[in-house]
Every structure is written in C-alpha cells, then in structure tokens.
Motif scaffolding. Sequence first.
Motif, PDB file in Angstrom:
ATOM      1  N   ASN A   1      37.619  40.873  51.680  1.00  0.00           N
ATOM      2  CA  ASN A   1      36.980  40.735  50.358  1.00  0.00           C
ATOM      3  C   ASN A   1      36.348  42.073  49.977  1.00  0.00           C
ATOM      4  OD1 ASN A   1      34.184  40.826  51.463  1.00  0.00           O
ATOM      5  ND2 ASN A   1      34.797  38.883  52.379  1.00  0.00           N
ATOM      6  N   GLY A   2      35.764  42.126  48.798  1.00  0.00           N
ATOM      7  CA  GLY A   2      35.202  43.385  48.305  1.00  0.00           C
ATOM      8  C   GLY A   2      33.961  43.826  49.060  1.00  0.00           C
ATOM      9  N   LEU A   3      33.124  42.864  49.410  1.00  0.00           N
ATOM     10  CA  LEU A   3      31.915  43.215  50.172  1.00  0.00           C
ATOM     11  C   LEU A   3      32.309  43.865  51.503  1.00  0.00           C
ATOM     12  CD1 LEU A   3      28.910  43.198  50.893  1.00  0.00           C
ATOM     13  CD2 LEU A   3      29.116  40.781  51.503  1.00  0.00           C
TER      14      LEU A   3
ATOM     15  N   GLU B   1      33.366  54.751  46.138  1.00  0.00           N
ATOM     16  CA  GLU B   1      33.445  54.058  44.844  1.00  0.00           C
ATOM     17  C   GLU B   1      33.507  52.548  45.061  1.00  0.00           C
ATOM     18  OE1 GLU B   1      36.559  55.689  42.028  1.00  0.00           O
ATOM     19  OE2 GLU B   1      36.944  56.848  43.826  1.00  0.00           O
ATOM     20  N   ASP B   2      32.772  51.822  44.224  1.00  0.00           N
ATOM     21  CA  ASP B   2      32.929  50.370  44.148  1.00  0.00           C
ATOM     22  C   ASP B   2      33.848  50.115  42.960  1.00  0.00           C
ATOM     23  OD1 ASP B   2      32.810  47.687  43.571  1.00  0.00           O
ATOM     24  OD2 ASP B   2      30.688  47.473  44.077  1.00  0.00           O
ATOM     25  N   ASN B   3      35.117  49.860  43.287  1.00  0.00           N
ATOM     26  CA  ASN B   3      36.142  49.735  42.247  1.00  0.00           C
ATOM     27  C   ASN B   3      36.519  48.277  41.988  1.00  0.00           C
ATOM     28  OD1 ASN B   3      37.866  50.969  40.392  1.00  0.00           O
ATOM     29  ND2 ASN B   3      39.596  50.931  41.809  1.00  0.00           N
ATOM     30  N   ALA B   4      35.609  47.362  42.329  1.00  0.00           N
ATOM     31  CA  ALA B   4      35.922  45.936  42.233  1.00  0.00           C
ATOM     32  C   ALA B   4      36.274  45.490  40.813  1.00  0.00           C
ATOM     33  CB  ALA B   4      34.747  45.112  42.761  1.00  0.00           C
ATOM     34  N   GLN B   5      35.660  46.133  39.814  1.00  0.00           N
ATOM     35  CA  GLN B   5      35.838  45.637  38.445  1.00  0.00           C
ATOM     36  C   GLN B   5      36.764  46.521  37.607  1.00  0.00           C
ATOM     37  OE1 GLN B   5      32.027  44.777  36.618  1.00  0.00           O
ATOM     38  NE2 GLN B   5      31.414  43.431  38.301  1.00  0.00           N
ATOM     39  N   ALA B   6      37.387  47.524  38.233  1.00  0.00           N
ATOM     40  CA  ALA B   6      38.044  48.523  37.376  1.00  0.00           C
ATOM     41  C   ALA B   6      39.465  48.888  37.800  1.00  0.00           C
ATOM     42  CB  ALA B   6      37.167  49.770  37.325  1.00  0.00           C
TER      43      ALA B   6
ATOM     44  N   THR C   1      37.404  47.837  47.033  1.00  0.00           N
ATOM     45  CA  THR C   1      37.678  47.019  45.856  1.00  0.00           C
ATOM     46  C   THR C   1      37.803  45.554  46.258  1.00  0.00           C
ATOM     47  OG1 THR C   1      38.928  46.903  43.803  1.00  0.00           O
ATOM     48  CG2 THR C   1      40.221  47.106  45.811  1.00  0.00           C
ATOM     49  N   SER C   2      37.727  44.691  45.253  1.00  0.00           N
ATOM     50  CA  SER C   2      37.765  43.247  45.474  1.00  0.00           C
ATOM     51  C   SER C   2      38.957  42.650  44.738  1.00  0.00           C
ATOM     52  CB  SER C   2      36.481  42.625  44.915  1.00  0.00           C
ATOM     53  OG  SER C   2      36.632  41.226  44.743  1.00  0.00           O
ATOM     54  N   PHE C   3      39.586  41.660  45.352  1.00  0.00           N
ATOM     55  CA  PHE C   3      40.620  40.881  44.652  1.00  0.00           C
ATOM     56  C   PHE C   3      40.157  39.438  44.478  1.00  0.00           C
ATOM     57  CE2 PHE C   3      43.170  44.088  47.158  1.00  0.00           C
ATOM     58  CZ  PHE C   3      43.384  44.940  46.082  1.00  0.00           C
TER      59      PHE C   3
ATOM     60  N   GLY D   1      38.809  36.188  39.904  1.00  0.00           N
ATOM     61  CA  GLY D   1      38.518  36.566  38.514  1.00  0.00           C
ATOM     62  C   GLY D   1      38.626  38.048  38.217  1.00  0.00           C
ATOM     63  N   LYS D   2      38.914  38.866  39.223  1.00  0.00           N
ATOM     64  CA  LYS D   2      39.032  40.309  38.984  1.00  0.00           C
ATOM     65  C   LYS D   2      40.305  40.604  38.190  1.00  0.00           C
ATOM     66  CE  LYS D   2      35.362  41.555  41.298  1.00  0.00           C
ATOM     67  NZ  LYS D   2      34.260  40.677  40.869  1.00  0.00           N
ATOM     68  N   ASN D   3      40.424  41.825  37.662  1.00  0.00           N
ATOM     69  CA  ASN D   3      41.609  42.154  36.852  1.00  0.00           C
ATOM     70  C   ASN D   3      42.888  41.956  37.656  1.00  0.00           C
ATOM     71  OD1 ASN D   3      39.535  42.914  35.163  1.00  0.00           O
ATOM     72  ND2 ASN D   3      40.623  44.693  34.366  1.00  0.00           N
TER      73      ASN D   3
HETATM   74  C1  LIG Z   1      30.929  45.387  41.437  1.00  0.00           C
HETATM   75  C2  LIG Z   1      31.335  44.476  42.546  1.00  0.00           C
HETATM   76  N1  LIG Z   1      31.229  44.915  43.817  1.00  0.00           N
HETATM   77  C3  LIG Z   1      31.590  44.148  44.857  1.00  0.00           C
HETATM   78  C4  LIG Z   1      32.047  42.865  44.664  1.00  0.00           C
HETATM   79  C5  LIG Z   1      32.318  42.023  45.884  1.00  0.00           C
HETATM   80  O1  LIG Z   1      33.595  41.542  45.957  1.00  0.00           O
HETATM   81  P1  LIG Z   1      33.896  40.172  46.745  1.00  0.00           P
HETATM   82  O2  LIG Z   1      33.438  39.051  45.889  1.00  0.00           O
HETATM   83  O3  LIG Z   1      35.381  40.194  46.916  1.00  0.00           O
HETATM   84  O4  LIG Z   1      33.188  40.267  48.050  1.00  0.00           O
HETATM   85  C6  LIG Z   1      32.196  42.370  43.360  1.00  0.00           C
HETATM   86  C7  LIG Z   1      32.739  41.029  43.057  1.00  0.00           C
HETATM   87  O5  LIG Z   1      32.387  40.001  43.476  1.00  0.00           O
HETATM   88  C8  LIG Z   1      31.802  43.194  42.280  1.00  0.00           C
HETATM   89  O6  LIG Z   1      31.884  42.747  41.020  1.00  0.00           O
END
Ligand SMILES: Cc1ncc(COP(=O)(O)O)c(C=O)c1O
Length: 373
Positions: A63-65, A160-165, A184-186, A189-191
């Motif tokens: 996951n993104g975290l 970079e936190d590229n989760a939303q871009a 980044t996160s998939f 709801g992400k793009n």
């Molecule tokens: C800016 C940002 N960083 C990190 C995350 C974490 O991603 P995840 O939910 O996959 O752990 C998210 C989304 O949830 C996010 O919007």
Amino acid sequence: MKENKHIPFLAFNRLHDPIREELMSVFEKELVKNWYILGSSLREFEVSFAEYLGTAHSIGVSNGLDALFLSLKVLGIGLGDEVIVPSNTYIASVLAVSHVGATPVFVEPDVRTYNIDPKRIEAVITERTRAIMPVHLYGQPCDMGRIMNIAEKHGLYVVEDNAQAHGSTWKGKRTGTFGHCNGTSFYPGKNLGALGDGGAVTTNSGELAEKIRVLRNYGSQKKYYNEVIGYNMRLDELQAAFLSVKLKYLDQWTETRRKIAAMYHERLQGVGDLILPETHPDAEHVWHLYVVRTRHRDALQQHLKEKGIGSLIHYPVPPHLQKAYAHLGYRRGDFPIAEEIADTCLSLPLWVGMGEGEVDVVSSQVKVFFHGK
Ligand SMILES: Cc1ncc(COP(=O)(O)O)c(C=O)c1O
C-alpha cells in the motif's frame, strides 16, 4: 435545469463497467495460474509502471503507507532524524515518518496550489533534517525544481508522496521520478487504483530498488534465508494484473478528469465566495480531486447532501492537530494555512464516467446554494 438524481462522490461501476471483460479474464487467468505472490504479473506491472513514469525501477508493495515507510527506511532515516512534510497532507505521509522513528517537521503549503511552499522549507532545516517529503496533493505536482535544489544544497534526500498524482508532470517530467526513492498508492479511489490495497516505490537507483525488494519480502532474497529484518509488504499477483489492465487506460482517464475539472471551472467562476483550484503554469494537474474552498463549507456540503450529491473533505483535521500527534505539542494557530484549508475545503464529485449532465447538476446546486437560483 436537468432533473436531479443521486450523484455519488465516486462511482467505481462507471469506471470498471467498460473494462469488465478484461478484468474478469485477468481474474480467470490468475486463478488458474497457481502462482499468487511474487510472480510474472507483478514483474510485468513493475516494468510497465516504471516505463510509464520514466523511472528506472518500480517495486510493487502492499500500500502507499508501506511504500513511503520503505522509502525512508532504505535511505537509512530513523530515530533522531527529522523529515520535512507539508502541514496539510493526508496522515499517511506523516505516519511513514513516525514509523521509521523520525520526527515530522511541518511546513505550510502555498495557499494557491495547496502544495508545500518551497520558500518556507529552508527556515526549518536543522542538523537533524535528513529528507523532504513533497506531497503532490489533489493531483497537482509540487515545485520540484526548487525542492530538488534545496535538497541538493543541504545534502537532503527527497521522498515524493505520489499517491494522488499518477501521470502528473512538473515542467514535463512525471512526478515520482524526481526524488531518491518515492512512494505511491494504488488504493481503489486513486487515479490508478487496484481492486484492493496496493502501492509502489519508484527510484532510479538499482541499489535502493534491490534493498526494497528484499525488505518487502521478509528481508530475504533466497527462500528461508534472511539477510535483514524485513517485512511482508508485497503487492500480490492478482492486484498487479488488474493494475496492468488499468494502467493502459490511465492517460485516457486523466483526459476525462481534466475535462470535468475544466467544466467545473467554467461553471463555478464568480459563484459566492468560492475559491476555485489554481494550477501552477509549470504543472500538469491530474485532478485526483477537485477541491473548492468557501467559508460556508459545512452548509454547502449539507445542501449538496440534501440534493443527493456526495462530497468529501480532504482533510478535516491537519496532522499537527490529530490526537495521534498530541505528543508533538502543537496547538491550533501553529499552522494557520493548513488549518484554514481544513476548515474551508470541499471536494466535489469528479470521477471517470461522470457525464456533463452530472457536472451541470452539481454546479447548478452549488449556485442554488449561494444565489438561490
Ligand atoms: C497523499 C497520500 N499519501 C499516502 C497515502 C497512503 O496510501 P494507502 O492508503 O495505499 O496506504 C494516501 C492514500 O490513502 C494519500 O492520499
């Protein structure tokens, strides 16, 4: 005005219905493949995602975290270190810093772009600062030119936190390719979203990529032989295979998002006290979210709800005021720009499959709220 109907904040069925056959056949293929973790589908997705961004390596993770956590971890950031993060980000960016044992140091955003303000970064750099984590919030890239210059000048890493871009560019270069190691996160709801949890680390360093691959898999390269104390933070075959299907459509979906954002922009100019999102001229926005601001935010949200229109607040409480971070000792007033954004922001529905008629209904209801017509 068109007849009103329920407009959700997000509708996955409209996104997935047109590619349902492809997703179902991928599921069928994965089901009978008899190999569900760390296999060919993950490798294929990693190669195509890296190619898409223009980076040497992409490593699929849980996951993104976890992607952000692993990025900081392989850079050797830990106890006693400080990491600069925007004061208005989603909590996960900050949690990643905490999980490696470092301290988050908040920097206010530019109130026009909602992204970390490079002008404010140098003032908080200390001898303990190790990294800057720019977050490309709502789908708009940060000023990566200035951030990379500051990092270089002070010998800092950039994560970079590229989760939303996904797919956004700064001066023509894709986000997720600037930093030393990026997450980044998939999240669905992400793009680019999986059908469950997922994430990736992207980097140009082969050495860091290898370390991440080992760390995500119990600290092991050879089964049952463990070189380091690792984690189970893998992206599974099924999600990787779904993501490979969806990646092919990402640019097309981004175009749709841009069209919807442009429609809102046109329809909502000069309405009430609304502040519409601004795009920096060097940035290509991918509109993960269309966020407006108004002093009447709660009443507007209530009005939309009564009319069957979903909206969300990204985010109602900035990290420094979260209970989880009470030990840092911050108070209301410490980061006034982040607090102002949290108090006034509202994300309108923007999703692939949303029609012009629906954008009209949302826009009309926003106008009805402010002007009664
Ligand atoms: C800016 C940002 N960083 C990190 C995350 C974490 O991603 P995840 O939910 O996959 O752990 C998210 C989304 O949830 C996010 O919007």
